[in-house]
Scaffold this active site. Structure first.
Site, PDB file in Angstrom:
ATOM      1  N   THR A 280      -3.059   5.201 -21.833  1.00  0.00           N
ATOM      2  CA  THR A 280      -3.028   4.064 -21.321  1.00  0.00           C
ATOM      3  C   THR A 280      -1.298   3.110 -22.486  1.00  0.00           C
ATOM      4  O   THR A 280      -0.863   3.702 -22.604  1.00  0.00           O
ATOM      5  CB  THR A 280      -4.535   3.086 -22.583  1.00  0.00           C
ATOM      6  OG1 THR A 280      -4.069   3.368 -23.829  1.00  0.00           O
ATOM      7  CG2 THR A 280      -5.065   3.308 -21.601  1.00  0.00           C
TER       8      THR A 280
ATOM      9  N   ARG B 116      -0.904  -2.996 -18.496  1.00  0.00           N
ATOM     10  CA  ARG B 116      -2.475  -2.404 -18.490  1.00  0.00           C
ATOM     11  C   ARG B 116      -2.428  -1.671 -17.507  1.00  0.00           C
ATOM     12  O   ARG B 116      -2.239  -1.519 -16.531  1.00  0.00           O
ATOM     13  CB  ARG B 116      -3.345  -4.208 -18.013  1.00  0.00           C
ATOM     14  CG  ARG B 116      -4.973  -3.210 -18.956  1.00  0.00           C
ATOM     15  CD  ARG B 116      -5.476  -4.247 -18.859  1.00  0.00           C
ATOM     16  NE  ARG B 116      -5.355  -5.449 -20.053  1.00  0.00           N
ATOM     17  CZ  ARG B 116      -5.471  -4.932 -21.198  1.00  0.00           C
ATOM     18  NH1 ARG B 116      -6.926  -3.422 -21.086  1.00  0.00           N
ATOM     19  NH2 ARG B 116      -5.748  -4.877 -22.221  1.00  0.00           N
TER      20      ARG B 116
ATOM     21  N   TYR C 230       1.079  -1.147  -0.345  1.00  0.00           N
ATOM     22  CA  TYR C 230       0.095  -0.039   0.255  1.00  0.00           C
ATOM     23  C   TYR C 230       0.909   1.359  -0.409  1.00  0.00           C
ATOM     24  O   TYR C 230       1.428   1.051   0.800  1.00  0.00           O
ATOM     25  CB  TYR C 230      -0.612   0.053   1.164  1.00  0.00           C
ATOM     26  CG  TYR C 230      -2.477   0.162   0.777  1.00  0.00           C
ATOM     27  CD1 TYR C 230      -3.060   0.515  -0.405  1.00  0.00           C
ATOM     28  CD2 TYR C 230      -3.309  -1.554   1.527  1.00  0.00           C
ATOM     29  CE1 TYR C 230      -4.405   0.520  -0.585  1.00  0.00           C
ATOM     30  CE2 TYR C 230      -3.980  -2.018   1.340  1.00  0.00           C
ATOM     31  CZ  TYR C 230      -5.064  -1.141   0.315  1.00  0.00           C
ATOM     32  OH  TYR C 230      -6.428  -0.818  -0.050  1.00  0.00           O
TER      33      TYR C 230
ATOM     34  N   GLU D 230      -0.878   5.231  -1.081  1.00  0.00           N
ATOM     35  CA  GLU D 230      -1.663   5.841  -0.857  1.00  0.00           C
ATOM     36  C   GLU D 230      -0.679   6.823  -0.753  1.00  0.00           C
ATOM     37  O   GLU D 230       0.367   7.672   0.333  1.00  0.00           O
ATOM     38  CB  GLU D 230      -2.853   5.982  -0.105  1.00  0.00           C
ATOM     39  CG  GLU D 230      -3.437   4.912  -0.527  1.00  0.00           C
ATOM     40  CD  GLU D 230      -4.461   4.769   0.532  1.00  0.00           C
ATOM     41  OE1 GLU D 230      -4.511   5.319   1.570  1.00  0.00           O
ATOM     42  OE2 GLU D 230      -5.955   4.294  -0.583  1.00  0.00           O
TER      43      GLU D 230
END
Ligand code: DSN
Length: 429
Positions: free
Chosen positions: A236, A245, A64, A66
């Site tokens: 993308t 992706r 994680y 963030e």
């Protein structure tokens, strides 16, 4: 049996997957077979490298993170920070950009973040209509872009099938959009970014370029870059670019804060650090001279394929292509896009039905097909192969009763056999 979490695990290990979950291992192998044995002509797809796949399959997926490098909301981010910093530096170098954000999970997420940075619900945006080659997220009624904003749509001219810049200017003057977006998913010709910049400046709008389809050609210096013209460029990373992706945003320095705040925390939570690392690997690949040769070959192949299809009686929309994709009008053949897609698929040619501008058919049937050269070019195919592919497509499309499917499939096998997408996997047993 040990659980995957208890197994010392540092990276991709197909044997571990096969031993623990033969069902999903079978899916992975079957998909690899499908990729290896067919002609992949979906214009938005490509084959990533083993290096990119290794980063994607790494333990960076566990973290994680963030926030942004050096400014995270979790401890233990000092290692993954490096992946994001390296990726950002490579993106700035590759695109000559002031600022890069690699966190969007997809192109739609990147677009949502860009709108979030500049627009409030109810604001007006001017984008290209999906049936004319635009994108769902450029103001289509079924997408957040058409539900939350007052979306005004431009299209192509009926005579040339090129973007109607007069219409863009007229609509901009009439509706005074806060943001103008150009780019899309079925635009074979180059976009005049300078013209869009001029219109945006005239009405005081932000210019956003959704470069998802063609950013790889920009990275390979094969077509002009939108970066000097646009306030913000979204894209993308998995199309011509050939990365994992995902999505990304580059922007001018003055918008950096707004873009970063919109990507996180407004629009997303934790970034996918394995994907960010894989994007960094891909950006390094794009900085190699070989990548520029690849990008040029993608265009040469798309043009050869388009010429070959025209010789088969399929009309190239907009008169041809300057990029990696072509849109073909099938009406002279009397075959719909949906039937053409099915007939090609039966022989191992993977492409998609596509609406053509002013299409008399509904989108689920469509009068056209879209083809692209990114994947077959990665396989090493060249112009002569494109002529063979065009002839196979022509035969498949006209083959109403399926009597020639096997013959076309043999031609497909010959081509992909000579240019394998990936090495043959070893199957147990
Ligand atoms: N679905 C993509 C394409 O095929 O072009 C665009 O998002």
């Amino acid at each position: 049996m040990s659980t995957p979490a208890a197994t010392p695990y540092w990276g991709p290990d197909f044997n571990a997957l096969a031993a623990f979950d033969p069902d999903i291992a079978g899916v992975v192998l079957d998909e690899l077979d499908r990729l290896r044995n067919g002609l992949q002509l979906i214009a938005s797809e490509n084959f990533t490298s083993p290096a990119v796949l290794a980063a994607l399959g790494s333990t960076l997926s566990n973290k994680y993170a963030e926030g942004y490098p050096g400014r995270r909301y979790y401890g233990g981010c000092e290692v993954v920070d490096r992946a994001e910093e390296i990726g950002i530096a490579r993106g700035k170098e590759l695109f000559g950009a002031d600022h890069v954000n690699l966190q969007p999970h997809s192109g739609a997420s990147a677009n949502l973040a860009a709108y979030g940075a500049f627009l409030k619900p109810g604001d007006t945006l001017l984008g290209m209509a999906l049936p004319h080659g635009g994108h769902l997220t450029h103001g289509t009624k079924v997408s957040f872009s058409g539900k939350w904003f007052n979306a005004v749509q431009y299209g192509v001219r009926p005579d040339t099938e090129h973007i109607d810049y007069d219409q863009v200017r007229d609509l901009a003057r009439e509706h005074r959009p806060k943001l103008i977006v150009c780019g899309g998913s079925a635009i074979p010709r180059l976009i005049d970014f300078a013209a869009f910049r001029e219109i945006a400046d005239e009405v005081g709008a932000i210019l956003m370029v959704d470069a998802a389809h063609f950013i790889g050609l920009v990275a390979g210096k094969a077509i002009p870059s939108p970066v000097p013209y646009a306030d913000v460029v979204t894209f993308t990373t998995h199309k011509v670019l050939r990365g994992p992706r995902g999505g990304a945003i580059v922007c001018k320095a003055e918008h950096a804060k707004a873009i970063d705040k919109a990507a996180f925390p407004m629009m997303q939570g934790g970034p996918l650090m394995h994907a960010v690392a894989a994007k960094a690997v891909n950006l390094k690949e794009c900085l190699q001279p070989e990548y520029q040769a690849y990008a040029r070959q993608v265009i040469a192949n798309a043009q050869a394929l388009t010429e070959g299809l025209a010789a088969e009686g399929l009309r190239p929309v907009a008169g041809g292509t300057d990029t990696h994709l072509a849109l073909l009008d099938l009406r002279d053949t009397g075959v719909t896009g949906a039937d053409a897609e099915k007939r090609c698929d039966a022989a191992g040619i993977v492409l998609n039905k596509n609406a053509i501008p002013f299409d008399p058919q509904q989108a689920s049937i469509a009068s056209g097909i879209r083809v692209g050269s990114p994947a077959v070019t990665t396989q090493g195919m060249v112009e002569t192969d494109m002529k063979s592919i065009a002839s196979l497509i022509g035969t498949a499309i006209r083959d109403a009763d399926g009597s020639r499917t096997a013959e076309v499939a043999v031609g497909v096998r010959e081509l992909v056999g000579a240019h394998p997408a990936y090495p043959e996997p070893k199957r147990a047993g």
